[in-house]
Structure formats: structure tokens, C-alpha cells
Design a protein around this motif. Structure first.
Motif, PDB file in Angstrom:
ATOM      1  N   SER A 418       0.977  -1.134  -0.090  1.00 26.48           N
ATOM      2  CA  SER A 418      -0.292   0.201   0.259  1.00 26.48           C
ATOM      3  C   SER A 418       0.532   1.354  -0.406  1.00 26.48           C
ATOM      4  N   SER A 461      -6.620  -3.095  -1.096  1.00 28.73           N
ATOM      5  CA  SER A 461      -6.972  -2.384  -1.156  1.00 28.73           C
ATOM      6  C   SER A 461      -6.547  -0.629  -0.801  1.00 28.73           C
ATOM      7  N   GLY A 462      -5.979  -0.891   0.537  1.00 31.21           N
ATOM      8  CA  GLY A 462      -4.741  -0.241   1.393  1.00 31.21           C
ATOM      9  C   GLY A 462      -4.733  -0.969   2.508  1.00 31.21           C
ATOM     10  N   PRO A 463      -3.662  -0.061   3.295  1.00 33.69           N
ATOM     11  CA  PRO A 463      -3.618  -1.196   4.152  1.00 33.69           C
ATOM     12  C   PRO A 463      -3.480  -1.892   5.137  1.00 33.69           C
TER      13      PRO A 463
END
Length: 600
Positions: A418, A461-463
Motif C-alpha cells: 500500500s 485496496s489499502g493498508p
């Protein structure tokens, strides 16, 4: 998105959707591949560089294209036709190659330009006619494979399996008795006679009436025929067989090779025979000379003036100018490509397990050196000066060079992050590694997950939304604090999950080696019902929830937000990766150095 691209994709999508409705495929179900419409070549096809032999994708490597070419015919007008696998038809007009829609995905094995029209033939009785404007399918009345076509006397004849001989005319195809049931692989003729040759030394001849069998003096398969006159004809075939006909009998020529010979062409003073492995045999009188061109050439054709073209596997093309052979194709690698990353603005990478790292700078692809023994299979980056590649180790690119980086020993298959301080890698025997901006270290698996399982892919899609998948239906999720095992749908338990991709926290997809597709919506995973059998899915990527691609062995799928659509395959090679930087910038990677780009 460009207007032309948008219109083309919408038009094709409508056609595919209509065909799927007709086939009674429910929403969200992948349907059978639908053949796109056939017409004249698009403006893109007139380029002399990469060609677009698929309705949606163009070749970047090799160029001009990478489908196998199996037959070629050069005309006295300076034009050349070449045909091959997946209905590939190319024409060279003296300035460059163009790709022509064929209306078929069948393998084409023979082509002949008769002046006012041209013909191509291939597997399962495929017969195509070119009327000067477009190619169209002509019903042949047979399903046997057709291997060659040639114009002689007052007719164009095609030959194939089980002694099949067809006379081709503008509006009809007429079967002709051949006098044999042996498979026929070659046909040649002039104003006086027509000959066909094939399995077990078969040669049949017609001098105006029916065909009768003549003695060749060999029982080896004959693959090619070519002649200078009625009293100087040659046949070539298995185990270095080269026969000469003097108008009375066939006799064996000594050529000094045991390789199978597959094609013949010559000038007034020299005969050329192509053999397996790219062998080129030149015969002048009693003297022979051997050299090697390409990897595996399949056909050669030329004109009485002496110019010739040889074609073969992976779209290889060589041209003879009367003095030397030169390559007209370009291929940066023949290796398998398994992983790609696109950072936009001319920063595109592709990697492969035989030490390949390829970079596209916005204009062309080039090789970039890797550390010795590196065998990367996946690549990801936070930017053009911060890339990670994994395989038999971990490697980092700082914008200048690739370097090996200390990491726990493991065979790794997937990498994603990410940001520059939060990168994940997964691999064999439950390898789950994390990079925090300083060092790589192993992370514990959830207690319920077997430690000997292979994890094949990681993405998110993200951390706080990261997924990892692998064998035995294993699905793991990281919420920013810890990894947890997530139940797979009953249908997927035991399946090898090969790739995962997440659009956002609410939408993610998984593909499996057995062709299964899984969707994450509403907080749970579900298996997608399939109306057509799929297999060998290997990779997954998208630009958003309504633009997702999946690829594999002979499989190309697209999801438009409502359903998965099965598209025509781009070739006969396996596709191993799909990646991009937006809806109009998508690339496919595959075996044999294949790189394709979405048409724009």
C-alpha cells in the motif's frame, strides 16, 4: 478514454451481451466466447510495427505479432500473404505488414493468391476466400483438416486428411477423387499437371483427368512439393527426405541431414528446403549448404525474381533479398513472463523466472540487468524508484539498478503493498513476509492455517484491507492489525486459488486454477455460477469494480460490473499476468515473451 476506444468497446460489449442473452447465460455468469464482427482492417492494422490480430489487443512483443505462421505465398506483384494459428492472416504490400480479419479462429495451414482472388485453408475443413476487399468463410462440405492450397492448370486445389482434394471456385467447393485415402500435406502444379503428396510417401498426379497414384520410391511422409518445370520437381519430407523428379521417375537426393524437411522453394539455380529447428538447406547442383534461421520455420515462398519470405513459430519472419536472409520480426525475449507493474508515464515492468526484467519507457521495451541467479515471478512498486520483485528471493529497484535484498529464505510467488513502508510477499510453505520500510521479516499465520500450504497471491485496496490466497481454498485477510483466516465458499474448499484483486473494501475477486471465480460482496465470498467450463485461470487485475480482467491458459475474461464475459483468446500461448494503470492502459503477459496491449 478515447472516443474510438469507447465506441469500439461499447459496440463489442453489446454484441457479446446479445450473444450471451441468446445463450441464456444469467447475469454474472461467464458465457462461451463470442466471435467479434469481421470487416476490413482498422487503421491500426496498417501500422508497420505491432499488429492487432485480436479485436481488443495489439502485440508489443514479439512484433509485428506472435501467433505461429504456418504458410506463406508471394506474388509477382510484390505482395505476400502469410497465415497461421487462431485465424491469423497477414499481408505485406511492399511497405509493411497488415493484419486482416479472417472470420475464424481456426488454424490456417495454406494460402494462395490467384490474382483476382486469394484462398486460405485450414483445420476442420476451413476454407476462406478473399475477394479483393475482405476475407469470408466458404462452406467446404467437409470437417477434415486441410493442409495446403495451390493454383495450377485452370483450378485452385486444396488438399488434406484422408486423401481429400477440393476444387475451389468463387461460389462453391467441389470434392475431387484423389485415388488415395492417405493424408495429403502438399500440392503443386503447372499448366501440364498437378501433384499432391502426403503420408507414407504418397504422390498422386493429374494431367487433366482424375488423379492416379505414382511411385515415389519412399515410405516416409512427404510434406512439401515445388517444381521448376514438368521435368524438374522436388518433394521433401521426414528424416531428411528430398526427392527429385526428372519427368520419368522420382529419385532420392543426398542432403546430409536427418531432420524433417517441411517446405520447399527455389530459383533457377538454387533449391531451398526448410527443416525443423529453423534449418535452412540450400541445394545448388550436387552441393548442399546448411544454416539455421529462427527457432522453427514452417513455410517459405518466393517469386521467380528471387525474393523470398520464410515464416514460422511465434510469428517469425525472414526475408531473402537475393544475397542474404534478414529477420523482419523483433523479439526481446522468448522467456515466460509472469509478473507486471505499470506506474504510468513510461514506467512499465515485466519479469520472468529465467532472470528477465523488462522495462518499457513509453517508446519501447528493453532488458534491464538483474542480480545473478535472480528468477523473479512477480513485481510491484510504489513508484518508478521503488520497485520490488520476488521469486527465489527479494530484489529492489531504486531507479538505477536491481539489487538483492536480505529477506527470510522462501520461494515467493506474489508481492503487493500500500506504500513504500508497507509491502507484503507470499510464497511456498506458508511464507508470509512484511516490509516495514527498514527490513523484511516473517509474519505469523492464523492458527487454523496449515504451515505447509502455498500462498500464491497477495493484493489489497489499502493498508487495512489486504488479501492473500493459495492452495486448499485458503483465504486470508489483514485488517491493518493481524491476519485472519476467512472461510471459502463450499465450492472453493480444496481449490488452488491463484490470484486475488481488490477494488475497494467492498469489492474483491479471486480466481482459481480450476476456472472458478469468487466474488467478495456484502462482507462474504461467494462462488460464481458458471455456464461454460473454464480452466487454468492464473491472474486478475482491474481499474475498478466495473472493469476487471482475468486471464489464463486459453482464457480471457472481462467483468463490466454486471457480468463476466468470455472473450476470444489472443493466441495459443498461456497468459500469465494482466496489469495496467487505468481502463485504457491494460497489458497481458504470457509464455514465449508475449506482451499485448489493449487497443486505444
Amino acid at each position: 478514454m478515447g472516443n474510438r476506444y469507447a465506441r469500439a468497446l461499447v459496440f463489442l460489449a453489446l454484441l457479446w451481451a446479445a450473444a450471451l442473452e441468446e445463450a441464456a447465460c444469467g447475469p454474472g455468469q461467464p458465457g462461451a466466447a463470442v466471435e467479434p464482427p469481421v470487416g476490413a482492417p482498422s487503421p491500426d492494422a496498417a501500422e508497420t510495427g505491432p499488429l492487432c490480430t485480436h479485436p481488443l489487443f495489439c502485440w508489443e512483443q514479439p512484433v509485428p505479432q506472435g501467433n505461429d505462421l504456418l504458410a506463406v505465398h508471394a506474388t509477382n506483384r510484390g505482395e505476400v500473404w502469410a497465415v497461421g494459428t487462431f485465424g491469423t492472416i497477414l499481408r505485406h504490400n511492399g511497405r509493411g505488414w497488415t493484419a486482416w480479419p479472417s472470420g475464424t479462429r481456426a488454424t490456417l495451414r495454406g494460402v494462395w493468391d490467384a490474382g483476382r482472388e486469394a484462398w486460405a485453408v485450414g483445420d476442420e475443413g476451413t476454407v476462406l476466400r478473399f475477394d479483393g476487399t475482405a476475407w469470408s468463410v466458404v462452406p467446404s462440405g467437409t470437417t477434415v483438416d486441410l493442409h495446403a492450397v495451390h493454383g495450377a492448370r485452370d483450378a485452385v486445389l486444396a488438399v488434406g486428411e484422408r486423401g481429400t482434394i477440393l476444387r475451389l471456385r468463387a461460389g462453391s467447393v467441389e470434392p475431387i477423387g484423389s485415388g488415395t485415402v492417405e493424408d495429403l500435406f502438399a500440392v503443386w502444379g503447372d499448366a501440364q499437371q498437378v501433384l499432391a503428396a502426403g503420408a507414407r510417401g504418397t504422390i498422386v498426379r493429374s494431367q487433366g483427368g482424375g488423379f492416379t497414384r505414382v511411385s515415389s520410391g519412399t515410405v516416409r511422409d512427404l510434406h512439401a512439393l515445388w517444381g521448376r518445370s514438368a521435368s524438374e520437381i522436388f518433394a521433401a519430407g521426414a528424416s531428411g527426405t528430398l526427392l527429385r523428379y526428372d519427368g520419368r521417375v522420382w529419385s532420392q537426393e543426398v542432403v546430409g541431414t536427418g531432420a524433417d524437411l517441411v517446405a520447399l522453394w527455389g530459383t533457377a539455380g538454387e533449391l531451398y528446403a526448410l527443416g525443423v529447428g529453423g534449418l535452412l538447406l540450400s541445394v545448388r547442383g550436387t552441393a548442399t549448404r546448411m544454416e539455421h534461421l529462427g527457432r522453427n520455420l514452417r513455410a517459405v515462398g518466393g517469386t521467380p525474381a528471387g525474393g523470398a519470405v520464410a515464416v514460422g513459430d511465434r510469428g517469425e519472419i525472414f526475408r531473402w533479398d537475393g544475397n542474404r536472409w534478414s529477420a523482419e520480426h523483433r523479439s526481446i525475449t522468448a522467456a515466460r513472463l509472469l509478473g507486471g507493474w505499470d506506474g504510468g508515464a513510461g514506467h512499465v515492468w515485466a519479469v520472468g523466472p529465467v532472470g528477465e526484467a523488462l522495462h518499457h519507457d513509453g517508446a519501447s521495451w528493453r532488458r534491464v540487468p538483474l542480480p545473478p541467479q535472480a528468477a523473479p515471478v512477480a513485481v510491484w512498486g510504489s513508484g518508478p524508484a521503488d520497485l520490488w520483485a520476488v521469486g527465489n528471493g527479494v530484489f529492489h529497484f531504486d531507479g538505477q539498478s536491481w539489487q538483492a535484498v536480505p529477506a527470510p529464505e522462501a520461494q515467493l510467488y506474489g508481492v503487493w503493498g500500500s506504500g513504500p513502508r508497507n509491502v507484503w510477499a507470499v510464497g511456498s510453505r506458508g511464507a508470509l513476509l512484511h516490509y516495514d520500510g527498514v527490513s523484511w521479516r516473517p509474519m505469523p499465520l492464523p492458527q487454523s492455517v496449515r504451515r505447509d500450504l502455498t500462498l500464491a497471491s497477495v493484493a489489497g485496496s489499502g493498508p487495512s484491507d489486504v488479501w492473500a490466497v493459495g492452495e486448499a481454498g485458503t483465504i486470508l485477510h489483514h485488517d491493518g492489525s493481524a491476519w485472519q483466516a476467512v472461510p471459502a465458499p463450499a465450492e472453493a474448499q480444496g481449490a488452488f486459488l491463484t490470484a486475488v484483486w481488490a477494488a475497494d473494501a467492498a469489492h474483491a475477486w479471486i480466481v482459481a486454477a480450476n476456472g472458478m471465480l469468487l466474488r467478495h460482496e456484502g462482507g462474504r465470498w461467494s462462488a460464481l455460477p458458471q455456464s461454460a467450463p473454464l480452466s487454468g485461470l492464473r491472474a486478475l487485475w482491474g481499474s475498478g469494480p466495473s472493469d476487471v480482467w482475468a486471464v489464463g491458459q486459453g482464457v480471457l475474461l472481462h467483468h463490466d460490473g454486471q457480468r463476466w464475459i468470455s472473450l476470444p483468446p489472443v493466441g495459443d500461448m498461456a497468459l500469465n499476468a494482466v496489469f495496467g494503470s487505468g481502463a485504457t492502459m491494460v497489458r497481458l503477459l504470457g509464455d514465449r515473451g508475449t506482451i499485448l496491449r489493449l487497443r486505444r
